[in-house]
Design a protein around this motif. Structure first.
Motif, PDB file in Angstrom:
ATOM      1  N   TRP A  27     -34.316  36.874  54.528  1.00  0.00           N
ATOM      2  CA  TRP A  27     -34.620  36.917  53.094  1.00  0.00           C
ATOM      3  C   TRP A  27     -33.324  37.029  52.287  1.00  0.00           C
ATOM      4  CZ3 TRP A  27     -33.453  40.058  49.011  1.00  0.00           C
ATOM      5  CH2 TRP A  27     -34.142  39.806  47.815  1.00  0.00           C
ATOM      6  N   THR A  28     -32.422  37.895  52.715  1.00  0.00           N
ATOM      7  CA  THR A  28     -31.165  38.111  51.995  1.00  0.00           C
ATOM      8  C   THR A  28     -30.322  36.845  51.958  1.00  0.00           C
ATOM      9  OG1 THR A  28     -31.155  40.442  52.652  1.00  0.00           O
ATOM     10  CG2 THR A  28     -29.077  39.521  51.875  1.00  0.00           C
ATOM     11  N   VAL A  29     -30.195  36.186  53.106  1.00  0.00           N
ATOM     12  CA  VAL A  29     -29.426  34.944  53.162  1.00  0.00           C
ATOM     13  C   VAL A  29     -30.077  33.888  52.268  1.00  0.00           C
ATOM     14  CG1 VAL A  29     -28.704  33.030  54.649  1.00  0.00           C
ATOM     15  CG2 VAL A  29     -28.518  35.388  55.472  1.00  0.00           C
ATOM     16  N   GLY A  30     -31.402  33.757  52.351  1.00  0.00           N
ATOM     17  CA  GLY A  30     -32.108  32.781  51.531  1.00  0.00           C
ATOM     18  C   GLY A  30     -31.984  33.067  50.050  1.00  0.00           C
ATOM     19  N   PHE A  31     -32.118  34.328  49.686  1.00  0.00           N
ATOM     20  CA  PHE A  31     -32.022  34.719  48.276  1.00  0.00           C
ATOM     21  C   PHE A  31     -30.633  34.424  47.723  1.00  0.00           C
ATOM     22  CE2 PHE A  31     -31.117  37.886  44.955  1.00  0.00           C
ATOM     23  CZ  PHE A  31     -32.154  37.615  44.072  1.00  0.00           C
ATOM     24  N   LEU A  32     -29.607  34.731  48.510  1.00  0.00           N
ATOM     25  CA  LEU A  32     -28.234  34.475  48.064  1.00  0.00           C
ATOM     26  C   LEU A  32     -27.975  32.974  47.934  1.00  0.00           C
ATOM     27  CD1 LEU A  32     -26.253  37.148  50.109  1.00  0.00           C
ATOM     28  CD2 LEU A  32     -26.704  37.144  47.645  1.00  0.00           C
ATOM     29  N   LEU A  33     -28.461  32.191  48.892  1.00  0.00           N
ATOM     30  CA  LEU A  33     -28.299  30.738  48.815  1.00  0.00           C
ATOM     31  C   LEU A  33     -28.950  30.187  47.552  1.00  0.00           C
ATOM     32  CD1 LEU A  33     -28.947  29.480  52.468  1.00  0.00           C
ATOM     33  CD2 LEU A  33     -26.856  29.158  51.136  1.00  0.00           C
ATOM     34  N   GLU A  34     -30.173  30.597  47.297  1.00  0.00           N
ATOM     35  CA  GLU A  34     -30.902  30.104  46.139  1.00  0.00           C
ATOM     36  C   GLU A  34     -30.221  30.520  44.842  1.00  0.00           C
ATOM     37  OE1 GLU A  34     -35.535  29.686  45.336  1.00  0.00           O
ATOM     38  OE2 GLU A  34     -34.871  31.760  45.118  1.00  0.00           O
ATOM     39  N   THR A  35     -29.823  31.776  44.760  1.00  0.00           N
ATOM     40  CA  THR A  35     -29.209  32.302  43.544  1.00  0.00           C
ATOM     41  C   THR A  35     -27.869  31.643  43.253  1.00  0.00           C
ATOM     42  OG1 THR A  35     -30.301  34.446  43.891  1.00  0.00           O
ATOM     43  CG2 THR A  35     -28.422  34.402  42.393  1.00  0.00           C
ATOM     44  N   VAL A  36     -27.020  31.562  44.266  1.00  0.00           N
ATOM     45  CA  VAL A  36     -25.694  30.958  44.080  1.00  0.00           C
ATOM     46  C   VAL A  36     -25.814  29.474  43.748  1.00  0.00           C
ATOM     47  CG1 VAL A  36     -23.518  30.382  45.233  1.00  0.00           C
ATOM     48  CG2 VAL A  36     -24.523  32.648  45.545  1.00  0.00           C
ATOM     49  N   ALA A  37     -26.724  28.763  44.434  1.00  0.00           N
ATOM     50  CA  ALA A  37     -26.899  27.336  44.170  1.00  0.00           C
ATOM     51  C   ALA A  37     -27.376  27.101  42.741  1.00  0.00           C
ATOM     52  CB  ALA A  37     -27.890  26.738  45.167  1.00  0.00           C
ATOM     53  N   ASP A  38     -28.335  27.898  42.281  1.00  0.00           N
ATOM     54  CA  ASP A  38     -28.824  27.756  40.904  1.00  0.00           C
ATOM     55  C   ASP A  38     -27.716  28.057  39.900  1.00  0.00           C
ATOM     56  OD1 ASP A  38     -31.364  26.977  41.588  1.00  0.00           O
ATOM     57  OD2 ASP A  38     -32.250  28.975  41.419  1.00  0.00           O
ATOM     58  N   TRP A  39     -26.922  29.085  40.183  1.00  0.00           N
ATOM     59  CA  TRP A  39     -25.821  29.453  39.285  1.00  0.00           C
ATOM     60  C   TRP A  39     -24.781  28.349  39.228  1.00  0.00           C
ATOM     61  CZ3 TRP A  39     -20.581  30.591  40.485  1.00  0.00           C
ATOM     62  CH2 TRP A  39     -19.844  31.103  39.413  1.00  0.00           C
ATOM     63  N   GLN A  40     -24.442  27.765  40.389  1.00  0.00           N
ATOM     64  CA  GLN A  40     -23.459  26.681  40.418  1.00  0.00           C
ATOM     65  C   GLN A  40     -23.949  25.470  39.637  1.00  0.00           C
ATOM     66  OE1 GLN A  40     -22.919  26.202  44.664  1.00  0.00           O
ATOM     67  NE2 GLN A  40     -21.162  27.596  44.719  1.00  0.00           N
ATOM     68  N   LYS A  41     -25.222  25.151  39.785  1.00  0.00           N
ATOM     69  CA  LYS A  41     -25.764  24.001  39.067  1.00  0.00           C
ATOM     70  C   LYS A  41     -25.827  24.266  37.568  1.00  0.00           C
ATOM     71  CE  LYS A  41     -29.219  20.398  39.686  1.00  0.00           C
ATOM     72  NZ  LYS A  41     -30.393  19.958  40.482  1.00  0.00           N
ATOM     73  N   PHE A  42     -26.181  25.498  37.198  1.00  0.00           N
ATOM     74  CA  PHE A  42     -26.217  25.864  35.783  1.00  0.00           C
ATOM     75  C   PHE A  42     -24.822  25.742  35.164  1.00  0.00           C
ATOM     76  CE2 PHE A  42     -25.600  29.148  32.517  1.00  0.00           C
ATOM     77  CZ  PHE A  42     -26.520  28.718  31.576  1.00  0.00           C
ATOM     78  N   ARG A  43     -23.806  26.246  35.871  1.00  0.00           N
ATOM     79  CA  ARG A  43     -22.427  26.153  35.381  1.00  0.00           C
ATOM     80  C   ARG A  43     -22.008  24.689  35.247  1.00  0.00           C
ATOM     81  NH1 ARG A  43     -18.702  30.293  36.332  1.00  0.00           N
ATOM     82  NH2 ARG A  43     -17.200  28.750  35.546  1.00  0.00           N
TER      83      ARG A  43
END
Length: 256
Positions: free
Chosen positions: A141-157
């Motif tokens: 869950w932690t790995v998945g959550f971090l992947l999703e969060t970081v990917a969304d943040w990178q795309k938003f930026r």
């Protein structure tokens, strides 16, 4: 008792979606669609913990993880649609109430099926000591959550930078997967099923439908197929995009 509580949870879930549909159909808007889904996850998770009335450590941790995920994703999606003004998924249905109702009903099914392992866990009267299975599930869950969060943040930026207008992202996590956020989504729900399975028995294992359904929707229905089709329409004639597609995994980094 647990069967009754599952029915009660499903009834509340669909009641929320259909009430929200009635409001959204009258206003012809989809702006709070994703937010409603996320808040339903939070509400059912917390209520199931209360209705189960046990509050074991495993139950509290699992419930907290879902609330954290729902708050993060729901606020991100709501902020995104408020910024962009609309969601193209609804272009052909927002003005057709019955078709629009189908989308809200599907969201109700998605919420209930995805939450099923946690609902079963929270309604359990007996507990088991925490085990390697729990820690492995929570690690996923932690790995998945971090992947999703970081990917969304990178795309938003990336999208926030006006110099990138009309371009596709291929930096950061998007350099090793064309859909790293979706890979994270699948991982985190798989992790929550694995953790909850440590106290399951018999037909309760059928709740593996949770991660299976999430993966199916992402890979075959409303996730990757729609985005890949949209991307091909925009950049299909671009040699750079063709090279990106050929050299970058669809979902699982470096593999597929």
């Amino acid at each position: 008792m647990s069967e009754f509580l599952l029915i009660k949870s499903a009834a509340l879930d669909f009641s929320i979606q259909w009430i929200c549909w009635a409001i959204a159909a009258c206003r012809r808007t989809e702006k709070f669609y994703d937010l409603a889904g996320s808040l339903t996850f939070i509400l059912l998770s917390l209520l199931s913990l209360k209705w189960g009335d046990n509050f074991y450590h495993r139950q509290k941790i699992q419930t907290a993880f879902i609330c954290i995920w729902a708050l993060r994703l729901g606020s991100y999606l709501f902020f995104r649609i408020m910024s962009e003004g609309s969601d193209h998924r609804f272009d052909r249905v927002r003005d057709h109430p019955l078709k629009f109702l189908l989308y809200w009903t599907i969201q109700g099914v998605w919420v209930f099926v995805t939450l099923l392992p946690t609902l079963i866990l929270n309604f359990k009267k007996e507990d088991q000591p925490l085990s390697v299975t729990d820690y492995f599930g929570w690690t996923l869950w932690t790995v998945g959550f971090l992947l999703e969060t970081v990917a969304d943040w990178q795309k938003f930026r990336f999208r926030s930078d006006t110099s990138n207008k009309g371009r596709f992202i291929r930096s950061g996590l998007w350099n090793i997967s064309r859909h790293p956020n979706y890979f994270g989504e699948i991982l985190l729900w798989l992790g929550l099923f694995i953790s909850a399975s440590s106290v399951m028995n018999g037909k309760e294992y059928l709740s593996v439908l949770s991660p299976v359904c999430v993966a199916f929707l992402i890979i075959r229905v409303s996730g990757i197929p729609i985005l890949e089709k949209s991307a091909f329409k925009r950049w299909g004639t671009s040699p750079a995009y063709a090279e990106y597609v050929q050299s970058t995994a669809v979902l699982i980094p470096f593999i597929w």
